[in-house]
Design a protein around this motif. Structure first.
Motif, short mmCIF file in Angstrom:
data_model
loop_
_atom_site.label_atom_id
_atom_site.label_comp_id
_atom_site.label_asym_id
_atom_site.label_seq_id
_atom_site.Cartn_x
_atom_site.Cartn_y
_atom_site.Cartn_z
N ARG A 82 50.85 43.99 7.40
CA ARG A 82 52.02 44.76 7.94
C ARG A 82 51.61 46.07 8.54
O ARG A 82 51.90 46.60 9.69
N ARG A 83 50.94 46.71 7.61
CA ARG A 83 50.16 48.07 7.95
C ARG A 83 49.34 48.10 9.22
O ARG A 83 49.45 48.89 10.05
N LEU A 84 48.49 47.11 9.17
CA LEU A 84 47.64 46.81 10.44
C LEU A 84 48.06 46.70 11.52
O LEU A 84 47.75 47.09 12.60
N SER A 85 49.13 45.79 11.50
CA SER A 85 49.87 45.47 12.69
C SER A 85 50.65 46.55 13.31
O SER A 85 50.61 46.71 14.31
N ALA A 86 51.06 47.23 12.42
CA ALA A 86 51.82 48.64 12.96
C ALA A 86 51.02 49.47 13.38
O ALA A 86 51.34 50.16 14.68
N ARG A 87 49.91 49.72 12.74
CA ARG A 87 48.69 50.52 13.44
C ARG A 87 48.42 49.96 14.63
O ARG A 87 48.19 50.75 15.76
N ARG A 90 51.11 50.89 17.51
CA ARG A 90 51.16 52.22 17.78
C ARG A 90 49.90 52.65 18.70
O ARG A 90 50.05 53.43 19.66
N MET A 133 51.38 43.26 2.64
CA MET A 133 51.73 44.73 2.93
C MET A 133 50.47 45.22 3.88
O MET A 133 50.74 45.94 4.80
N LEU A 134 49.32 44.90 3.48
CA LEU A 134 48.27 45.46 4.37
C LEU A 134 48.11 44.64 5.79
O LEU A 134 47.93 45.43 6.62
#
Length: 421
Positions: free
Chosen positions: A411-416, A419, A408-409
Motif C-alpha cells: 500500500r505504501r509503494l502504491s501510494a508513493r 503521488r 502495508m508495504l
C-alpha cells in the motif's frame, strides 16, 4: 483476457455438495483423529461434538454471507464488504496460508498410503502437480473427479465400519481415565478436529461458479456438513472401540490399523486405497478453493495482480493455481503432517472468526439465522485458537504478521507511485 474476467457458473447443488464432502472427508477421517486422541484421549468424542457445533455456527454465517455476496473469495469478500479492507485481508490471508498447509497435509497423507518407503515426498509432489493440472482444465472436471473419489471413499469407510463392528468393540473404551488432558485437551482436540470440518468453505469460495448461488450455496453447505458430522461420529466410535485412545494416538493410520485389529487383513489394502483416494479428493478441492480466494485478493491488489488472471478457455484462475502448486510442492518437502494440521487450524479458525463477525453485522433483509449463532461462533473460534498446540500458534502468528507487513508495504509503494504520477 482481462484480470477481472468472470468465472463460469457451471455447478449445481449436487456438484457443490460433493466438493464440500471431498474436502471434509479426506481432511479428517484419515489424518485428524490421531493428534486429537493424543490431546484428549477418548475425550476426542466430546471435542468432535464441540467442533461440529462450531462448524455449524460458521456454516450458517458462511451461507448467509454467500447468499448476499455470490462471488469468488468467501470471507475475504465478506469481510471487506461488511467490516472493511483490513478485516477482509486478515480473513483472506489466513485462509490462503492455512489451506495451503492443508494441501501439504493431504498430499503427505496420500503419499503415506500410496508411496513406497522413502519415496513419500516425491510422490506427494507428483500428486500436487497432477491435481493442479486437473483443476487447470476447468471446474466441471474438478466436480466430476471429486464425485468419483467421494463415492469410493464412502464405500471403503462402510467396509471399515463393518469390519470393526463385526469383531466387536472393546468394552469400556470410553472410560473417564481415557479422557486425557482434561478440558484443555478436549478443547485442543476440538480445534484440531475443526480442521476436518472446514471443507464447506470450498463451497462458499466458489460462489462465482455456482448456479443460483443464493439458494444453492446455503443448501449445499448444510447438506454436506450434516453428512460429514454423522460419518465422523460413527468412524470415531468404531476406531476408538477397536484401538483404544492410546492406540489411536500412536497410529499414523488409525482406520487401517482398526481394520487390521478386527482380523480382516485382506481389507487393509482396500482401506489404504480409500485413504489415498480421500486425500486426493480433499487436495483437489483445496487447490480449487485456495485458487479462488487468491483470485479475489489479487483483484483487489492484496496479492500480486498477476494472480487475478482467468484462463480465456477454461475460465479458471490459472495463474493462482500454478502458484499454489509450486508453493505446496515446496511445503511437502519440509513439513510434517501433524504440524501442518495445527497450522492449518490456526488459519482457518481466524478466517471463520471474521466470517462470524461479518455475518453478525448483516442487516435484517439478509438475515437467515439468528445473531446468537454468529456471536457464539466468533467466541468459540477465538477460544479454540488459543488452545491449539503452541508451535502451531507461534507459526500462525508469524505468518499472519508477514502478510500484514506485505500489505502495508504494498500500500505504501502504491501510494508513493500515485503521488509521483
Amino acid at each position: 483476457m482481462t484480470s477481472h474476467a468472470p468465472l463460469a457458473r457451471r455447478l449445481g447443488t449436487v456438484d457443490a455438495v460433493f466438493i464440500g464432502l471431498g474436502s471434509m472427508i479426506g481432511a479428517g477421517i484419515f489424518s485428524a483423529f490421531a493428534p486429537a486422541a493424543e490431546a484428549a484421549g477418548a475425550g476426542l468424542l466430546i471435542g468432535l461434538v464441540i467442533a461440529a457445533i462450531v462448524a455449524f455456527c460458521n456454516a450458517t454465517a458462511s451461507a448467509q454471507l454467500a447468499a448476499q455476496y455470490p462471488t469468488s473469495g468467501g470471507t475475504y469478500v465478506y469481510g471487506r464488504e461488511q467490516l472493511g479492507d483490513w478485516w477482509g485481508f486478515a480473513a483472506g490471508w489466513s485462509f490462503v496460508v492455512g489451506k495451503t498447509a492443508s494441501c501439504a497435509a493431504m498430499a503427505l497423507t496420500f503419499a503415506a498410503y500410496a508411496a513406497p518407503a522413502g519415496w513419500e515426498k516425491p510422490v506427494a509432489v507428483v500428486a500436487v502437480v497432477a491435481l493442479a493440472a486437473a483443476n487447470y482444465r476447468g471446474v466441471t472436471r474438478t466436480a466430476t473427479l471429486t464425485k468419483a473419489i467421494v463415492v469410493v471413499v464412502l464405500l471403503v469407510l462402510a467396509l471399515a465400519v463393518v469390519a470393526c463392528t463385526s469383531a466387536g468393540l472393546e468394552p469400556g473404551f470410553l472410560r473417564p481415565a481415557d479422557a486425557a488432558g482434561g478440558w484443555y485437551g478436549i478443547l485442543q482436540s476440538a480445534g484440531l478436529l475443526f480442521f476436518a470440518f472446514a471443507g464447506y468453505a470450498r463451497i462458499a469460495t466458489m460462489g462465482e461458479e455456482v448456479r443460483a448461488p443464493e439458494r444453492t450455496i446455503p443448501r449445499a453447505i448444510t447438506i454436506a456438513l450434516s453428512i460429514v458430522v454423522v460419518l465422523y461420529a460413527v468412524v470415531a466410535v468404531v476406531v476408538l472401540g477397536s484401538l483404544g485412545a492410546s492406540g489411536v494416538a500412536a497410529s499414523s493410520a488409525p482406520v487401517a490399523d482398526a481394520v487390521a485389529a478386527s482380523g480382516w487383513a485382506w481389507a487393509v489394502p482396500v482401506v489404504g486405497f480409500g485413504a489415498a483416494a480421500a486425500s486426493l479428493g480433499a487436495l483437489l478441492s483445496l487447490i480449487a478453493g485456495v485458487g479462488r480466494t487468491s483470485l479475489a485478493m489479487a483483484r483487489e491488489g492484496d496479492l500480486p495482480r498477476w494472480l487475478a488472471a482467468v484462463h480465456p478457455r477454461f475460465r479458471v484462475p490459472h495463474h493462482a493455481e500454478i502458484a499454489i502448486a509450486v508453493v505446496v510442492s515446496i511445503l511437502v518437502l519440509v513439513v510434517d503432517l501433524r504440524g501442518a494440521i495445527a497450522f492449518s487450524s490456526f488459519g482457518v479458525l481466524l478466517y471463520y472468526f471474521v466470517a462470524n463477525v461479518a455475518a453478525f453485522t448483516q442487516g435484517r433483509e439478509h438475515r437467515r439465522f439468528p445473531r446468537i449463532l454468529q456471536a457464539f461462533g466468533a467466541l468459540a473460534c477465538a477460544l479454540l485458537v488459543v488452545t491449539l498446540p503452541p508451535l502451531g500458534i507461534a507459526a500462525g502468528i508469524v505468518v499472519v504478521l508477514v502478510g500484514v507487513g506485505y500489505r502495508m508495504l504494498a500500500r505504501r509503494l502504491s501510494a508513493r507511485s500515485e503521488r509521483q504520477s
